[in-house]
Design a protein around this motif. Sequence first.
Motif, PDB file in Angstrom:
ATOM      1  N   ASN A   8       4.306  -4.459   2.666  1.00 25.91           N
ATOM      2  CA  ASN A   8       5.752  -4.679   2.628  1.00 25.91           C
ATOM      3  C   ASN A   8       6.127  -5.917   3.428  1.00 25.91           C
ATOM      4  O   ASN A   8       6.918  -6.751   2.979  1.00 25.91           O
ATOM      5  CB  ASN A   8       6.517  -3.476   3.186  1.00 25.91           C
ATOM      6  N   ASP A  55      18.870 -10.609   6.311  1.00 27.31           N
ATOM      7  CA  ASP A  55      18.645  -9.208   5.921  1.00 27.31           C
ATOM      8  C   ASP A  55      17.155  -8.889   5.816  1.00 27.31           C
ATOM      9  O   ASP A  55      16.698  -7.837   6.282  1.00 27.31           O
ATOM     10  CB  ASP A  55      19.320  -8.904   4.577  1.00 27.31           C
ATOM     11  N   GLU A  59      14.740  -6.326   8.014  1.00 27.27           N
ATOM     12  CA  GLU A  59      13.909  -5.289   7.386  1.00 27.27           C
ATOM     13  C   GLU A  59      12.465  -5.383   7.865  1.00 27.27           C
ATOM     14  O   GLU A  59      11.832  -4.366   8.158  1.00 27.27           O
ATOM     15  CB  GLU A  59      13.976  -5.414   5.861  1.00 27.27           C
ATOM     16  N   ASN A  63      10.406  -2.536  10.216  1.00 29.97           N
ATOM     17  CA  ASN A  63       9.104  -1.976   9.846  1.00 29.97           C
ATOM     18  C   ASN A  63       8.021  -2.316  10.859  1.00 29.97           C
ATOM     19  O   ASN A  63       6.840  -2.069  10.610  1.00 29.97           O
ATOM     20  CB  ASN A  63       8.686  -2.471   8.461  1.00 29.97           C
ATOM     21  N   SER A 119       6.106  -0.564  -2.906  1.00 30.99           N
ATOM     22  CA  SER A 119       7.067   0.116  -2.048  1.00 30.99           C
ATOM     23  C   SER A 119       8.441   0.233  -2.712  1.00 30.99           C
ATOM     24  O   SER A 119       8.979  -0.760  -3.216  1.00 30.99           O
ATOM     25  CB  SER A 119       7.205  -0.664  -0.733  1.00 30.99           C
ATOM     26  N   ASP A 120       8.984   1.432  -2.671  1.00 31.67           N
ATOM     27  CA  ASP A 120      10.334   1.642  -3.203  1.00 31.67           C
ATOM     28  C   ASP A 120      11.340   0.753  -2.487  1.00 31.67           C
ATOM     29  O   ASP A 120      12.238   0.193  -3.113  1.00 31.67           O
ATOM     30  CB  ASP A 120      10.769   3.104  -3.043  1.00 31.67           C
ATOM     31  N   ARG A 121      11.212   0.620  -1.175  1.00 34.10           N
ATOM     32  CA  ARG A 121      12.171  -0.158  -0.386  1.00 34.10           C
ATOM     33  C   ARG A 121      12.130  -1.644  -0.760  1.00 34.10           C
ATOM     34  O   ARG A 121      13.172  -2.279  -0.903  1.00 34.10           O
ATOM     35  CB  ARG A 121      11.908   0.033   1.120  1.00 34.10           C
ATOM     36  N   VAL A 122      10.935  -2.203  -0.936  1.00 34.76           N
ATOM     37  CA  VAL A 122      10.831  -3.607  -1.318  1.00 34.76           C
ATOM     38  C   VAL A 122      11.399  -3.802  -2.717  1.00 34.76           C
ATOM     39  O   VAL A 122      12.133  -4.762  -2.971  1.00 34.76           O
ATOM     40  CB  VAL A 122       9.370  -4.110  -1.217  1.00 34.76           C
ATOM     41  N   ARG A 123      11.088  -2.896  -3.639  1.00 31.15           N
ATOM     42  CA  ARG A 123      11.645  -2.984  -4.993  1.00 31.15           C
ATOM     43  C   ARG A 123      13.167  -2.921  -4.947  1.00 31.15           C
ATOM     44  O   ARG A 123      13.856  -3.670  -5.642  1.00 31.15           O
ATOM     45  CB  ARG A 123      11.098  -1.861  -5.879  1.00 31.15           C
ATOM     46  N   GLU A 124      13.685  -2.025  -4.110  1.00 29.08           N
ATOM     47  CA  GLU A 124      15.134  -1.866  -3.979  1.00 29.08           C
ATOM     48  C   GLU A 124      15.779  -3.149  -3.430  1.00 29.08           C
ATOM     49  O   GLU A 124      16.795  -3.613  -3.955  1.00 29.08           O
ATOM     50  CB  GLU A 124      15.432  -0.687  -3.039  1.00 29.08           C
ATOM     51  N   LEU A 125      15.198  -3.708  -2.385  1.00 25.65           N
ATOM     52  CA  LEU A 125      15.746  -4.938  -1.800  1.00 25.65           C
ATOM     53  C   LEU A 125      15.703  -6.096  -2.798  1.00 25.65           C
ATOM     54  O   LEU A 125      16.704  -6.775  -3.026  1.00 25.65           O
ATOM     55  CB  LEU A 125      14.969  -5.317  -0.535  1.00 25.65           C
TER      56      LEU A 125
END
Length: 149
Positions: A8, A55, A59, A63, A119-125
Amino acid sequence: MEGQMRSNTATLNDLIEVLEDSIGFLELASDRSTSPDGLEVLDRIRRSNVSIISDLKAEVSLNGGEPISEGSWLGSFRHNYVELKAMLVDDPEASYLGALAEQEDRIVEAFREATLAASDRVRELAGGYLPEMEQLRRQLQDVLRLQIN
């Protein structure tokens, strides 16, 4: 889990790096632009990139990673190449804007690739910022078209 966090961080730092590379091109193009519409678009892109960089760095820090603090060596090389090329062409402003457009293409591609991250979070960002990146690129392309005509 630790491997995913490292992945990530690497992906987010790649996005930060490509955005940081763009800041240098934006400064060059802004310094040499004579078009009020062009300057407005360049300022909008710069403000957006700075905000997204902030941002993404937050992040990475959340992490437990170390956010990258500057652009890439390749971005520096491109920057210097564009400066040299602009000295040799009849329309340096178009040269700077063209280089910036290529950099914006790299940004959009980097964000698209990040939407495929594990990663869901990286995809989301990345997915959250991608429409904005695409819109800004279209606005820059409109400025280039107006300048050519």
